[in-house]
Design a protein around this motif. Structure first.
Motif, PDB file in Angstrom:
ATOM      1  N   SER A 223       0.823  -1.217   0.000  1.00 40.03           N
ATOM      2  CA  SER A 223       0.000   0.000   0.000  1.00 40.03           C
ATOM      3  C   SER A 223       0.853   1.262   0.000  1.00 40.03           C
ATOM      4  N   ASN A 224       2.169   1.112   0.038  1.00 37.98           N
ATOM      5  CA  ASN A 224       3.072   2.263  -0.043  1.00 37.98           C
ATOM      6  C   ASN A 224       4.271   1.840  -0.877  1.00 37.98           C
ATOM      7  N   GLY A 225       4.711   2.722  -1.780  1.00 35.51           N
ATOM      8  CA  GLY A 225       5.802   2.383  -2.694  1.00 35.51           C
ATOM      9  C   GLY A 225       7.054   1.889  -1.999  1.00 35.51           C
ATOM     10  N   ALA A 226       7.311   2.431  -0.803  1.00 38.60           N
ATOM     11  CA  ALA A 226       8.511   2.020  -0.070  1.00 38.60           C
ATOM     12  C   ALA A 226       8.468   0.522   0.263  1.00 38.60           C
ATOM     13  N   GLN A 227       7.270  -0.018   0.501  1.00 39.53           N
ATOM     14  CA  GLN A 227       7.137  -1.464   0.782  1.00 39.53           C
ATOM     15  C   GLN A 227       7.573  -2.300  -0.426  1.00 39.53           C
ATOM     16  N   SER A 228       7.190  -1.840  -1.618  1.00 34.02           N
ATOM     17  CA  SER A 228       7.533  -2.599  -2.824  1.00 34.02           C
ATOM     18  C   SER A 228       9.033  -2.568  -3.073  1.00 34.02           C
ATOM     19  N   SER A 229       9.642  -1.416  -2.796  1.00 36.86           N
ATOM     20  CA  SER A 229      11.093  -1.273  -2.942  1.00 36.86           C
ATOM     21  C   SER A 229      11.812  -2.225  -1.986  1.00 36.86           C
ATOM     22  N   GLN A 230      11.309  -2.294  -0.762  1.00 32.78           N
ATOM     23  CA  GLN A 230      11.904  -3.167   0.256  1.00 32.78           C
ATOM     24  C   GLN A 230      11.747  -4.640  -0.129  1.00 32.78           C
ATOM     25  N   ALA A 231      10.588  -4.981  -0.726  1.00 31.09           N
ATOM     26  CA  ALA A 231      10.347  -6.370  -1.143  1.00 31.09           C
ATOM     27  C   ALA A 231      11.347  -6.799  -2.211  1.00 31.09           C
ATOM     28  N   ALA A 232      11.694  -5.866  -3.108  1.00 33.04           N
ATOM     29  CA  ALA A 232      12.701  -6.163  -4.133  1.00 33.04           C
ATOM     30  C   ALA A 232      14.094  -6.229  -3.511  1.00 33.04           C
ATOM     31  N   ALA A 233      14.390  -5.266  -2.645  1.00 34.77           N
ATOM     32  CA  ALA A 233      15.720  -5.216  -2.017  1.00 34.77           C
ATOM     33  C   ALA A 233      16.011  -6.500  -1.234  1.00 34.77           C
ATOM     34  N   SER A 234      14.993  -7.040  -0.571  1.00 33.92           N
ATOM     35  CA  SER A 234      15.186  -8.251   0.244  1.00 33.92           C
ATOM     36  C   SER A 234      14.910  -9.537  -0.550  1.00 33.92           C
ATOM     37  N   GLN A 235      14.549  -9.356  -1.831  1.00 32.75           N
ATOM     38  CA  GLN A 235      14.263 -10.490  -2.734  1.00 32.75           C
ATOM     39  C   GLN A 235      13.198 -11.433  -2.182  1.00 32.75           C
ATOM     40  N   GLU A 236      12.200 -10.855  -1.516  1.00 29.90           N
ATOM     41  CA  GLU A 236      11.141 -11.709  -0.964  1.00 29.90           C
ATOM     42  C   GLU A 236      10.082 -12.042  -2.010  1.00 29.90           C
TER      43      GLU A 236
END
Length: 359
Positions: A223-236
C-alpha cells in the motif's frame, strides 16, 4: 461537457508528449528570486516517503529552505490521501501545508473545493507539459508503473507482458502487486489481452475476473511504494509490480531485478495546497520553486522519474534519461493513466477492490 474535455486532456496521447519532451528548449532559465520574508516559518509537505522523500529533500526541501529561510519537512502517509485532505480543510487543522497528490486526487479534491487553484502562468509552471497540468497542482514527476522480475529466479527468460505476470503456471513464483485499484486493474485488463490503446474505460468485471487468476500467487499486497522497494531489495518476491523509481533504487543497491517497460502505465503527479491554509503564500512560492527546470532536473538525478517541465532536460545527463519512463521509444508501448476516468470512478471502484482483496 466538462468531463469530455477532461478526458480529451488526459488522452492527448503519446505523440504530443514525445514531441514536447524531444523538443526541450534552450530558453534562459527562469528562477524568480523568492525573498527571505518568511524566516523561522515551517512548511510540512506530505509525500509517499522512501526514495521520493530522499530526492525531494535534496532537490526541493533543502534548497527552498536555503533560498527563503523556510524550513521544509516531509511527512509520509498512505497513497491517495483523499480523506485526510478533507479532514484537514474541514477542521482547519493544517497538519500538511502542501501534499503530493495524483492528478485524479487533485481533480476530485479541487472540484470539491478542497484545494487552492494555482497560477498556471507563473514562471516554470507555464512550461509544464499539457498532459501534466492541473488547475490545483504543480506536477514534478512523471513515473511509470511497471513490473520487474528477479533474474536469479528466471534468468533471461522472465515475463515480458502482464499476461505473463498473471500466468502462474508459466511463471511460478512469488508476486507483489499494489493494494489499490489504480494500475492494478489496468494491468489486469492488459493481461486479459486488451491493447494499450483500449484500456479505458475499464471493463471492471473483466479486470476483477482476471485478478482472481493471479490472486493465489500474490504474496504481498503493498500500500506504499517504499514497501515494494523493500520487497525487491530483500528479494522476498520474484515479480514485483511497482513504480520504476522504486525498483530502480533496489537495483542500484544490487538487487537482481530487470525492469520490463512493455505495457507500463505512466502518470504525472505533484504538489497541491489544501484550501484555507494560513501559510498559502509560502506554499505557492514552494510550488513555483518546484516547477523550475533546474529543480526538476535535480530531482531526476536522485530518482529516475521524468520531469514534467521539458526545459529540465537541458540539465540532465543522457545516461540518466535512459532510466526514465519517457526515454526514446518507451511511451509508445505504454498507456497513460486516465485521470479523468479515475476522478469520476475512483471511490466506488476502491470500495469494490477493498471488498475483493480480503475475500
Amino acid at each position: 461537457d466538462g468531463m469530455a474535455k477532461d478526458k480529451g486532456r488526459f488522452e492527448l496521447g503519446r505523440r504530443s508528449l514525445i514531441k514536447s519532451l524531444a523538443a526541450g528548449s534552450m530558453a534562459p532559465l527562469a528562477s524568480p528570486f523568492i525573498g527571505r520574508a518568511f524566516a523561522a516559518e515551517r512548511l510540512v509537505v506530505r509525500d509517499p516517503g522512501g526514495v521520493v522523500n530522499d530526492a525531494a529533500t535534496k532537490a526541493f526541501y533543502k534548497p527552498f529552505s536555503q533560498e527563503t529561510g523556510v524550513e521544509v519537512v516531509g511527512v509520509t502517509s498512505q497513497l491517495e490521501p483523499l480523506s485526510q485532505i478533507r479532514t484537514i480543510v474541514d477542521s482547519k487543522s493544517y497538519l500538511w501545508d502542501v501534499a503530493l497528490l495524483s492528478l485524479q486526487a487533485q481533480e476530485i479534491l479541487g472540484k470539491a473545493g478542497y484545494l487552492d487553484e494555482i497560477d498556471t502562468m507563473a514562471p516554470g509552471i507555464v512550461d509544464i507539459l499539457p498532459e501534466a497540468k492541473s488547475k490545483w497542482g504543480v506536477c514534478m514527476q512523471i513515473y511509470a508503473t511497471i513490473f520487474a522480475y528477479n533474474t536469479k529466479t528466471y534468468g533471461d527468460k522472465g515475463p515480458q507482458s502482464w499476461a505473463d505476470v498473471f500466468d502462474l503456471k508459466k511463471f511460478p513464483g512469488r508476486r507483489a502487486l499494489r493494494k489499490y485499484p489504480i494500475d492494478t486493474l489496468e494491468s489486469a485488463i492488459m493481461a486479459d489481452g486488451v491493447d494499450v490503446k483500449n484500456v479505458y474505460p475499464l471493463d471492471l468485471d473483466r479486470a476483477f475476473k482476471k485478478l482472481d487468476e493471479v490472486k493465489p500467487g500474490v504474496n504481498l499486497w503493498w500500500s506504499n511504494g517504499a514497501q515494494s522497494s523493500q520487497a525487491a531489495a530483500s528479494q522476498e518476491v520474484d515479480i514485483v509490480s511497482t513504480y520504476n523509481g522504486r525498483v530502480q533504487a533496489a537495483i542500484d543497491d544490487g538487487a537482481p531485478y530487470r525492469i520490463v517497460w512493455n505495457q507500463g502505465i505512466w502518470a504525472p503527479d505533484g504538489y497541491a495546497v489544501p484550501k484555507g491554509n494560513p501559510k498559502a503564500k509560502i506554499a505557492h512560492d514552494f510550488l513555483k520553486f518546484c516547477a523550475r527546470p533546474d529543480r526538476q532536473a535535480e530531482y531526476s538525478k536522485w530518482v529516475p522519474y521524468s520531469p514534467p517541465n521539458p526545459k529540465a532536460f537541458e540539465f540532465i545527463d543522457k545516461a540518466r534519461v535512459d532510466l526514465m519512463p519517457t526515454a526514446p521509444g518507451r511511451v509508445e508501448k505504454m498507456v497513460m493513466e486516465n485521470g479523468a476516468y479515475w476522478a469520476a470512478n475512483l471511490e466506488k471502484v476502491v470500495a469494490r477492490f477493498n471488498e475483493w482483496v480480503v475475500k
